[in-house]
Design an enzyme around this catalytic site. Structure first.
Site, PDB file in Angstrom:
ATOM      1  N   LYS A   9      10.290  -9.908  -1.487  1.00  0.00           N
ATOM      2  CA  LYS A   9      10.109  -8.808  -2.570  1.00  0.00           C
ATOM      3  C   LYS A   9      11.243  -8.269  -1.369  1.00  0.00           C
ATOM      4  O   LYS A   9      12.095  -7.867  -0.430  1.00  0.00           O
ATOM      5  CB  LYS A   9       9.580  -8.634  -2.517  1.00  0.00           C
ATOM      6  CG  LYS A   9       8.260  -9.352  -3.811  1.00  0.00           C
ATOM      7  CD  LYS A   9       6.891  -9.620  -4.162  1.00  0.00           C
ATOM      8  CE  LYS A   9       6.284 -10.056  -4.862  1.00  0.00           C
ATOM      9  NZ  LYS A   9       4.957  -9.714  -4.973  1.00  0.00           N
ATOM     10  N   TYR A  49       7.403 -13.413 -14.046  1.00  0.00           N
ATOM     11  CA  TYR A  49       6.309 -12.349 -14.082  1.00  0.00           C
ATOM     12  C   TYR A  49       6.349 -12.430 -15.766  1.00  0.00           C
ATOM     13  O   TYR A  49       4.906 -11.352 -16.105  1.00  0.00           O
ATOM     14  CB  TYR A  49       6.789 -11.092 -13.764  1.00  0.00           C
ATOM     15  CG  TYR A  49       6.667 -11.394 -12.166  1.00  0.00           C
ATOM     16  CD1 TYR A  49       5.446 -11.673 -11.443  1.00  0.00           C
ATOM     17  CD2 TYR A  49       7.700 -10.907 -11.298  1.00  0.00           C
ATOM     18  CE1 TYR A  49       5.300 -11.362  -9.951  1.00  0.00           C
ATOM     19  CE2 TYR A  49       7.842 -10.867 -10.348  1.00  0.00           C
ATOM     20  CZ  TYR A  49       6.364 -10.763  -9.419  1.00  0.00           C
ATOM     21  OH  TYR A  49       6.658 -11.197  -8.118  1.00  0.00           O
ATOM     22  N   ASN A 112       3.275  -5.470  -1.827  1.00  0.00           N
ATOM     23  CA  ASN A 112       2.928  -6.971  -0.547  1.00  0.00           C
ATOM     24  C   ASN A 112       3.916  -7.967  -0.053  1.00  0.00           C
ATOM     25  O   ASN A 112       3.343  -8.683  -0.122  1.00  0.00           O
ATOM     26  CB  ASN A 112       1.990  -7.510  -1.556  1.00  0.00           C
ATOM     27  CG  ASN A 112       2.177  -7.891  -3.010  1.00  0.00           C
ATOM     28  OD1 ASN A 112       3.355  -7.992  -2.919  1.00  0.00           O
ATOM     29  ND2 ASN A 112       1.597  -8.339  -3.711  1.00  0.00           N
ATOM     30  N   HIS A 115       5.961 -13.322  -2.580  1.00  0.00           N
ATOM     31  CA  HIS A 115       5.972 -13.683  -3.350  1.00  0.00           C
ATOM     32  C   HIS A 115       5.730 -15.871  -3.384  1.00  0.00           C
ATOM     33  O   HIS A 115       6.200 -15.814  -2.864  1.00  0.00           O
ATOM     34  CB  HIS A 115       6.542 -13.783  -5.278  1.00  0.00           C
ATOM     35  CG  HIS A 115       6.449 -14.586  -6.001  1.00  0.00           C
ATOM     36  ND1 HIS A 115       5.612 -14.931  -7.357  1.00  0.00           N
ATOM     37  CD2 HIS A 115       6.876 -16.328  -6.035  1.00  0.00           C
ATOM     38  CE1 HIS A 115       5.424 -15.595  -8.093  1.00  0.00           C
ATOM     39  NE2 HIS A 115       6.450 -16.840  -7.832  1.00  0.00           N
ATOM     40  N   GLU A 126       9.006 -21.936 -12.075  1.00  0.00           N
ATOM     41  CA  GLU A 126      10.603 -20.915 -11.024  1.00  0.00           C
ATOM     42  C   GLU A 126      11.491 -21.045 -10.056  1.00  0.00           C
ATOM     43  O   GLU A 126      12.141 -20.767 -10.254  1.00  0.00           O
ATOM     44  CB  GLU A 126       8.655 -19.950 -10.037  1.00  0.00           C
ATOM     45  CG  GLU A 126       7.560 -19.584 -11.367  1.00  0.00           C
ATOM     46  CD  GLU A 126       6.998 -18.533 -10.089  1.00  0.00           C
ATOM     47  OE1 GLU A 126       6.720 -19.155  -9.421  1.00  0.00           O
ATOM     48  OE2 GLU A 126       5.608 -18.194 -10.713  1.00  0.00           O
TER      49      GLU A 126
HETATM   50  P1  DAT Z   1       0.077 -12.386  -6.695  1.00  0.00           P
HETATM   51  O1  DAT Z   1       1.613 -12.668  -5.848  1.00  0.00           O
HETATM   52  O2  DAT Z   1      -1.204 -12.581  -5.355  1.00  0.00           O
HETATM   53  O3  DAT Z   1       0.703 -14.372  -7.223  1.00  0.00           O
HETATM   54  P2  DAT Z   1      -0.426 -11.912  -9.063  1.00  0.00           P
HETATM   55  O4  DAT Z   1       0.367 -13.355  -9.944  1.00  0.00           O
HETATM   56  O5  DAT Z   1      -2.015 -11.608  -9.759  1.00  0.00           O
HETATM   57  O6  DAT Z   1      -0.087 -12.252  -7.403  1.00  0.00           O
HETATM   58  O7  DAT Z   1       0.583 -10.409  -9.477  1.00  0.00           O
HETATM   59  C1  DAT Z   1       1.751 -10.196  -9.424  1.00  0.00           C
HETATM   60  C2  DAT Z   1       2.203  -9.594  -8.631  1.00  0.00           C
HETATM   61  O8  DAT Z   1       2.483  -7.977  -9.615  1.00  0.00           O
HETATM   62  C3  DAT Z   1       1.622  -9.479  -7.307  1.00  0.00           C
HETATM   63  O9  DAT Z   1       1.812  -9.497  -5.919  1.00  0.00           O
HETATM   64  C4  DAT Z   1       1.613  -7.337  -7.425  1.00  0.00           C
HETATM   65  C5  DAT Z   1       1.588  -6.814  -8.715  1.00  0.00           C
HETATM   66  N1  DAT Z   1       0.227  -6.376  -9.496  1.00  0.00           N
HETATM   67  C6  DAT Z   1      -0.358  -7.494  -9.491  1.00  0.00           C
HETATM   68  N2  DAT Z   1      -1.660  -6.520  -9.938  1.00  0.00           N
HETATM   69  C7  DAT Z   1      -1.443  -4.907  -9.494  1.00  0.00           C
HETATM   70  C8  DAT Z   1      -1.843  -3.807  -9.729  1.00  0.00           C
HETATM   71  N3  DAT Z   1      -3.384  -3.830  -9.772  1.00  0.00           N
HETATM   72  N4  DAT Z   1      -1.391  -3.351  -9.387  1.00  0.00           N
HETATM   73  C9  DAT Z   1       0.032  -3.247  -9.134  1.00  0.00           C
HETATM   74  N5  DAT Z   1       1.094  -4.011  -8.876  1.00  0.00           N
HETATM   75  C10 DAT Z   1      -0.388  -5.347  -8.870  1.00  0.00           C
HETATM   76 MG    MG Z   2       1.050 -14.826  -9.313  1.00  0.00          MG
END
Ligand code: DAT
Ligand code: MG
Length: 149
Positions: A9, A49, A112, A115, A126
């Site tokens: 990212k 997303y 973070n 991805h 994706e």
């Molecule tokens: P991952 O990236 O581990 O698959 P995810 O699909 O649940 O996680 O969420 C996608 C992204 O969205 C994640 O990398 C960071 C952001 N995200 C998820 N939950 C969040 C939250 N509670 N607050 C802020 N950003 C969040």
């Molecule tokens: Mg995810």
């Protein structure tokens, strides 16, 4: 062989982590089938997303992902999707295991670094969003006979 979609990212690109992260996947034994640096258009961020469109964090997530270049990769290998997810670590870097990418390089769930697709179905979807047909390479790599039983 399995393929997964991994994307560094904008925070990871700006912090100069592309080389470090690519090295980890290479050292693991995964094969790079495609890679490019890109500022993602809104449509592809929304597609990427789509499961999170209604979440309260989505607007901030979209702005962050579009804030600068991302580094997009396709990695191939045995169990590539699950292997990459384990290397990436838990979504919240504060809880991600040391040794994982998020565990070693991030602090905030909203920044973070990376991805990775969460299932083979997500990976196919994706990869299809970000790599048009023909952009992913098929080739043999010289280490394959010693990497696999
Ligand atoms: P991952 O990236 O581990 O698959 P995810 O699909 O649940 O996680 O969420 C996608 C992204 O969205 C994640 O990398 C960071 C952001 N995200 C998820 N939950 C969040 C939250 N509670 N607050 C802020 N950003 C969040
Ligand atoms: Mg995810």
């Amino acid at each position: 062989m399995d393929r997964t979609f991994v994307m560094i990212k904008p925070d990871g690109v700006q912090r100069g982590l592309v080389g470090e992260i690519v090295s980890r996947f290479e050292a693991k034994g995964l094969k790079l089938a495609g890679a490019k640096i890109e500022i993602l258009p809104e449509e592809r961020v929304i597609e990427q997303y789509r499961e999170h469109l209604e979440k309260p964090f989505f607007p901030g997530l979209k702005t962050y992902i579009m804030s600068g270049p991302c580094f997009l990769m396709a990695w191939e290998g045995k169990g590539a999707v699950a292997v990459a997810r384990r290397m990436i670590g838990a979504t919240n870097p504060a809880e991600a295991a040391p040794g994982s990418i998020r565990g070693d390089f991030a602090l905030d769930i909203g920044r973070n670094v990376i991805h990775g697709s969460d299932s083979p179905e997500s990976a196919a979807r994706e990869l299809g969003i970000h790599f048009p047909p023909g952009e992913l390479l098929e080739y043999s790599k010289i280490d394959e006979p010693v990497l696999y039983e």
